[in-house]
Design a protein around this motif. Structure first.
Motif, PDB file in Angstrom:
ATOM      1  N   LYS A  35       0.992  -1.143  -0.016  1.00 29.71           N
ATOM      2  CA  LYS A  35      -0.182   0.151  -0.347  1.00 29.71           C
ATOM      3  C   LYS A  35       0.908   1.654   0.097  1.00 29.71           C
ATOM      4  N   PRO A  36       0.548   2.084  -0.581  1.00 33.57           N
ATOM      5  CA  PRO A  36      -0.964   2.978  -1.686  1.00 33.57           C
ATOM      6  C   PRO A  36      -1.086   2.123  -2.590  1.00 33.57           C
ATOM      7  N   GLY A  37       0.633   1.921  -3.192  1.00 30.80           N
ATOM      8  CA  GLY A  37       0.412   1.791  -4.608  1.00 30.80           C
ATOM      9  C   GLY A  37      -0.606   0.129  -4.990  1.00 30.80           C
ATOM     10  N   LYS A  38      -0.214  -0.786  -4.036  1.00 25.98           N
ATOM     11  CA  LYS A  38      -1.446  -1.888  -4.584  1.00 25.98           C
ATOM     12  C   LYS A  38      -1.646  -2.044  -3.404  1.00 25.98           C
ATOM     13  N   LYS A  39      -3.367  -2.849  -3.520  1.00 31.63           N
ATOM     14  CA  LYS A  39      -4.264  -2.729  -2.377  1.00 31.63           C
ATOM     15  C   LYS A  39      -4.881  -4.558  -2.291  1.00 31.63           C
ATOM     16  N   SER A  40      -5.150  -4.702  -1.417  1.00 33.31           N
ATOM     17  CA  SER A  40      -5.898  -6.138  -1.579  1.00 33.31           C
ATOM     18  C   SER A  40      -7.106  -6.004  -1.751  1.00 33.31           C
ATOM     19  N   PRO A  41      -8.245  -6.927  -2.341  1.00 27.70           N
ATOM     20  CA  PRO A  41      -9.624  -6.725  -2.262  1.00 27.70           C
ATOM     21  C   PRO A  41     -10.195  -5.582  -1.175  1.00 27.70           C
ATOM     22  N   ALA A  42      -9.395  -5.563   0.018  1.00 30.14           N
ATOM     23  CA  ALA A  42     -10.629  -5.693   1.362  1.00 30.14           C
ATOM     24  C   ALA A  42      -9.793  -4.313   1.671  1.00 30.14           C
ATOM     25  N   HIS A  43      -8.455  -3.459   1.154  1.00 27.05           N
ATOM     26  CA  HIS A  43      -8.057  -2.715   1.905  1.00 27.05           C
ATOM     27  C   HIS A  43      -8.701  -1.160   1.032  1.00 27.05           C
ATOM     28  N   VAL A  44      -8.308  -0.565   2.145  1.00 30.15           N
ATOM     29  CA  VAL A  44      -9.356   0.505   1.235  1.00 30.15           C
ATOM     30  C   VAL A  44      -8.397   1.913   1.768  1.00 30.15           C
ATOM     31  N   SER A  45      -7.927   2.005   3.208  1.00 32.39           N
ATOM     32  CA  SER A  45      -7.505   3.321   2.942  1.00 32.39           C
ATOM     33  C   SER A  45      -5.234   3.480   2.982  1.00 32.39           C
ATOM     34  N   GLY A 121       6.230  -1.261  -1.745  1.00 34.70           N
ATOM     35  CA  GLY A 121       6.365  -2.121  -3.138  1.00 34.70           C
ATOM     36  C   GLY A 121       5.716  -3.361  -1.990  1.00 34.70           C
ATOM     37  N   GLU A 122       5.552  -4.421  -3.620  1.00 34.41           N
ATOM     38  CA  GLU A 122       4.733  -5.404  -2.713  1.00 34.41           C
ATOM     39  C   GLU A 122       6.232  -6.848  -2.723  1.00 34.41           C
TER      40      GLU A 122
END
Ligand SMILES: Cc1cc2nc3c(=O)[nH]c(=O)nc-3n(C[C@H](O)[C@H](O)[C@H](O)COP(=O)(O)OP(=O)(O)OC[C@H]3O[C@@H](n4cnc5c(N)ncnc54)[C@H](O)[C@@H]3O)c2cc1C
Length: 435
Positions: A35-45, A121-122
């Protein structure tokens, strides 16, 4: 010689707590999150330590194992508990928080710490040593693949569901009423009362409603503690009336009587504008959530700030892989923490992060691992994740996991308080070793 630096992957509850425990012991930390560049389907902030669903950290009473776990963490200067106590919103005997304030405090404390370096980064590969992996139940696919390749690993996936949130001013307060169960706390919950006829109509609509397809989903793979409300309803017409819709401890001030069933809504933010439907985690399709939950008196015109969703829950076969210090057996200081280890829930995840952070700090200081005793809530989780279990499942903390007391105390509440007293004494006694 340069100072040893720890790597923490995942800035969720567990990763933030692990990083904090390392920092407060003088170990510099690189904290990495996709995060914040890539988010899981449940993370929004964009912030750290995001609470992805409910804003409740459960009971805050010492008669309850979740309350004990929190108190043990406070005694060990937990960052998550500091943030929770600052961001608290009224919730009866429970500790619920404003999720923005909660995450904001943690993010600022960590980013403002001179020993912390944040890298976005992932992570796609496992680090070799001196690292804590706390990438949660929705660990990205590339890293999940690397974890699944660890020796003795079974790649386990379960499914949990999250509850919807509605806007307070869209709830009809001519039908709903404010109260806490058994009068504990202030009038912290909004209660939507149902008579028998309404309840039965709601039940029929719920079990017939359309659910969203989830790839690979099977009913048997739902975690019992996070069962979708429609799955629970299918167990029998009265299952909800004895479960999330139980009316005990509540009296409708308009009738002076206990309703047949009650949906409770808990405050979700400090400004008191959002309320979540307690126990109503669901995988109904969004229009069906609006239609079916709208049959509940008070929610006819409810506006949904967020609908309930179903999500994957990845966890390790921890007893095969981890020791009681959360370190991969035989590794050079590779730890796992959080929900991915099979502890279940926000506070359990943070507690395992606390433990992994402390243990890695001890290791980097050349000290032996500390043994959290089984008489403590934290120690009981360490034991749970590392003890052989043919059918290893995600687990909340409970008095059933903690060592029982030897003395006979008849009343359950008193017995639990006694266990808590001993546990807290155990934590105090351990503190010098953790310094
Ligand atoms: C939809 C949903 C609803 C839930 N509802 C509740 C609830 O109501 N109550 C409750 O107690 N628990 C709930 N849970 C469980 C909850 O996830 C955990 O209790 C808690 O958030 C786990 O903390 P964690 O630190 O282990 O993981 P998380 O909080 O998920 O943090 C993991 C972090 O790792 C990052 N990450 C993932 N993969 C990588 C990668 N490869 N590289 C770098 N970073 C990565 C993510 O971006 C995230 O920031 C829910 C979980 C989900 C998914």
């Amino acid at each position: 010689m340069s100072e040893p630096r720890a790597l923490v992957i995942g800035a969720g509850l567990a990763g933030c707590e692990a990083a904090w425990q390392l920092l407060r012991r003088g170990i510099p930390v690189t904290l990495r999150d996709m995060k914040p560049g890539k988010k899981s389907p449940a993370h929004v902030s964009d912030g750290f330590a995001e609470l992805v669903c409910s804003n409740s950290l459960r009971s805050d009473r010492l008669q309850n194992a979740a309350g004990l776990l929190k108190e043990e963490m406070r005694r060990l200067d937990s960052l998550i508990m500091r943030a929770a106590d600052r961001a608290r919103v009224p919730a009866g005997g429970a500790l619920a928080v404003d999720r923005e304030l909660f995450s904001g405090y943690i993010t600022e404390e960590l980013l403002g710490h001179p020993g912390l370096r944040f890298e976005e980064g992932e992570a796609t590969e496992l680090p070799g040593a001196n690292a804590v992996i706390a990438t949660g139940p929705l660990t990205s696919d590339a890293l999940s693949g690397a974890i699944a390749a660890l020796p003795g690993m079974k790649d386990l996936h379960f499914y949990d569901a999250a509850a919807p949130i509605v806007l307070k001013d869209s709830i009809d307060m001519d039908k709903a009423f404010l109260a806490s169960r058994y009068g504990r706390g202030e009038d912290d919950y909004i209660n939507c009362p149902m008579d028998e006829e309404t309840y039965r109509a709601f039940y029929r609509a719920l079990i017939a409603a359309e659910t969203a397809p989830v790839h690979g989903f099977e009913e048997s793979k739902v975690f019992e503690g996070c069962m979708p409300v429609e799955s629970m309803a299918r167990r029998g017409e009265m299952a909800l009336a004895f479960g999330p819709l139980k009316p005990v401890g509540l009296v409708d001030p308009r009738t002076g009587k206990r309703p047949f069933a009650v949906l409770q809504l808990r405050r979700d933010d400090a400004s008191d504008s959002l309320y979540n439907l307690v126990g109503f985690q669901t995988r109904l399709k969004f229009p069906e959530q609006k239609r079916v939950f709208g049959m509940i008196p008070g929610l006819e015109h409810a506006e949904f700030a967020r609908y309930g969703v179903m999500h994957r829950n990845t966890f390790l076969n921890a007893p095969e892989l981890l020791g009681p210090d959360f370190m991969v057996k035989g590794s050079e200081g590779l730890y796992f923490a959080g929900q991915i280890t099979g502890v279940e829930g926000y506070i359990e995840s943070a507690a395992s992060g606390l433990c992994a952070g402390v243990q890695l700090a001890l290791r980097l200081r050349g000290k032996a691992p500390a043994a959290f005793p089984g008489s403590t809530a934290i120690g009981s989780l360490c034991r749970y994740v590392s003890t052989f279990n043919r059918n290893y499942q995600p687990m909340h903390v409970s008095f059933g996991l903690i060592d029982p007391i030897q003395e006979k105390v008849r009343r359950k509440e008193e017995r639990c308080l006694r266990v808590s007293e001993l546990a807290l004494a155990g934590i105090e006694a351990l503190k010098p070793q953790l310094a």
